[in-house]
Write a protein that holds these residues in place. Sequence first.
Motif, short mmCIF file in Angstrom:
data_model
loop_
_atom_site.label_atom_id
_atom_site.label_comp_id
_atom_site.label_asym_id
_atom_site.label_seq_id
_atom_site.Cartn_x
_atom_site.Cartn_y
_atom_site.Cartn_z
N GLY A 158 -0.01 1.61 15.04
CA GLY A 158 1.30 2.21 14.45
C GLY A 158 1.10 2.38 12.86
N HIS A 159 0.08 2.51 12.18
CA HIS A 159 -0.17 2.45 10.79
C HIS A 159 0.00 4.04 10.41
CE1 HIS A 159 -1.17 -1.65 10.26
NE2 HIS A 159 -1.94 -1.55 11.03
N GLU A 160 0.42 4.33 9.20
CA GLU A 160 0.27 5.77 8.67
C GLU A 160 -1.17 5.73 7.95
OE1 GLU A 160 2.39 8.09 4.97
OE2 GLU A 160 3.24 6.26 5.70
N VAL A 161 -1.93 6.76 8.30
CA VAL A 161 -3.37 6.55 7.87
C VAL A 161 -3.73 7.96 7.03
CG1 VAL A 161 -5.63 6.47 8.56
CG2 VAL A 161 -4.01 5.24 9.92
N VAL A 162 -4.25 7.54 5.86
CA VAL A 162 -4.87 8.65 4.98
C VAL A 162 -6.24 8.36 4.87
CG1 VAL A 162 -5.03 9.52 2.65
CG2 VAL A 162 -2.75 8.25 3.28
N ALA A 163 -6.94 9.63 5.55
CA ALA A 163 -8.35 9.62 5.72
C ALA A 163 -8.92 10.43 4.40
CB ALA A 163 -8.53 10.31 6.96
N VAL B 92 -2.24 3.01 5.45
CA VAL B 92 -3.81 2.53 5.10
C VAL B 92 -4.53 3.69 4.58
CG1 VAL B 92 -5.63 1.11 6.06
CG2 VAL B 92 -3.10 0.70 6.86
N VAL B 93 -5.27 3.61 3.65
CA VAL B 93 -6.20 4.48 3.09
C VAL B 93 -7.52 4.00 3.39
CG1 VAL B 93 -7.18 5.77 1.09
CG2 VAL B 93 -4.86 5.17 1.19
N VAL B 94 -8.26 5.09 4.09
CA VAL B 94 -9.67 4.74 4.68
C VAL B 94 -10.59 5.53 3.81
CG1 VAL B 94 -11.14 4.52 6.44
CG2 VAL B 94 -8.86 4.26 6.82
N THR C 299 -1.83 -2.30 -4.56
CA THR C 299 -2.47 -2.36 -3.34
C THR C 299 -2.07 -3.99 -2.58
OG1 THR C 299 -3.77 -0.63 -3.62
CG2 THR C 299 -4.14 -1.99 -1.82
N GLY C 300 -1.81 -4.00 -1.34
CA GLY C 300 -1.83 -5.34 -0.81
C GLY C 300 -3.02 -6.01 -0.40
N ALA D 208 -5.42 5.19 -5.98
CA ALA D 208 -4.33 4.39 -6.14
C ALA D 208 -3.10 5.30 -6.06
CB ALA D 208 -4.25 3.85 -7.70
N GLY D 209 -3.48 6.78 -6.32
CA GLY D 209 -2.48 7.67 -6.41
C GLY D 209 -1.91 7.85 -4.96
N LEU D 210 -2.76 7.71 -3.79
CA LEU D 210 -2.37 7.66 -2.54
C LEU D 210 -1.50 6.72 -1.88
CD1 LEU D 210 -5.84 8.81 -1.20
CD2 LEU D 210 -4.15 10.37 -1.63
N ARG D 211 -1.15 5.63 -2.77
CA ARG D 211 -0.17 4.60 -2.54
C ARG D 211 -0.33 3.85 -1.44
NH1 ARG D 211 3.83 6.74 -1.09
NH2 ARG D 211 2.96 9.05 -0.71
N GLY D 212 -1.70 3.28 -1.07
CA GLY D 212 -1.98 2.68 0.29
C GLY D 212 -1.36 1.32 0.02
#
Length: 324
Positions: free
Chosen positions: A24-29, A3-5, A97-98, A68-72
Amino acid sequence: MRVVVIGSTGHVGSYLVPRLVRAGHEVVAVSRGRATPYHDDPAWDEVERVVLDRDALEAEGRFGAEIAGLRGDAVIDMICFTADSATQLVKALRGSTGLHAHCGTIWTHGLSTTLPMREDDPKHPFGDYGVQKKEIEDLLLAESRSGGLASTVIHPGHISGPGWPVINPVGNLDPTVWTTLATGGRLRIPGSGSETMHHVHADDVAQLFELAVAKPEVAAGESFHALSEQALTVRGFAEGAAAWFGREADLEPVSWEAFRAGTDEGHADASWQHLHRSQVGSIEKPKQQLGYRPAYSSLDAARQAVASLAERGQVDLGGATLTA
């Protein structure tokens, strides 16, 4: 999920990122700088931090591609304010992205015609902020419902909680209003005192975003109010706040003309913006479809904010102590 925030260290993001990590998510801040979140939480040690200057990258047409390059699997956007900005992001995320979750505002409703307001009621916003957020909502829901990027829009009310100023009972950010209520002074209120405001704790807004990410098949193509269970009237808010200090509110209703004459221009305009709308929103839709259960009342959220302001010396309570 990954998840990208975007806007991760702001009011809501400071609660949202730790929530997502604990789920439990993998988070990109993503943030513009290395700002410290409003609240310490060990969950931040597990977060990937990315610094991006949105304004500069959008001017170059590259912000969407960077995200988009962060692949969320999901992208949560807390800081999008124009349709052009939203369009650039949607084009870049489409097909990869979903779920795209956007932070809107209940000000997209404008002046209400029925209460409580429902998400799908006809909307007539006014003012740049509400109008532009409505344009973004229309764009995203049309995109999603036509089979494009799956998007959802979360509409918070007046976000409250510790760490930043809170809209007070007369609808502005004047800290002396809290001083007046804490010390038993007379508070001038514009209008009848029956005008309404609908607050929400930042953590409850974060809760709703977390629920949307967990149920993308339900959230896609829909908008949801992020609000407390009940709105407050000016009078009810003032009376509740005075009770924090063991006092009764001494209120003096005055005309808007008189209020403006005795109030700083900026504060008076903010009061008009909030109280003229006099909004009350329904949260039945997110409760039924996503399982949303706000943990804080409007008054609880405001109380936390005032206590935090007092601790940091940003509001003078005249020696009074919060007792309720």
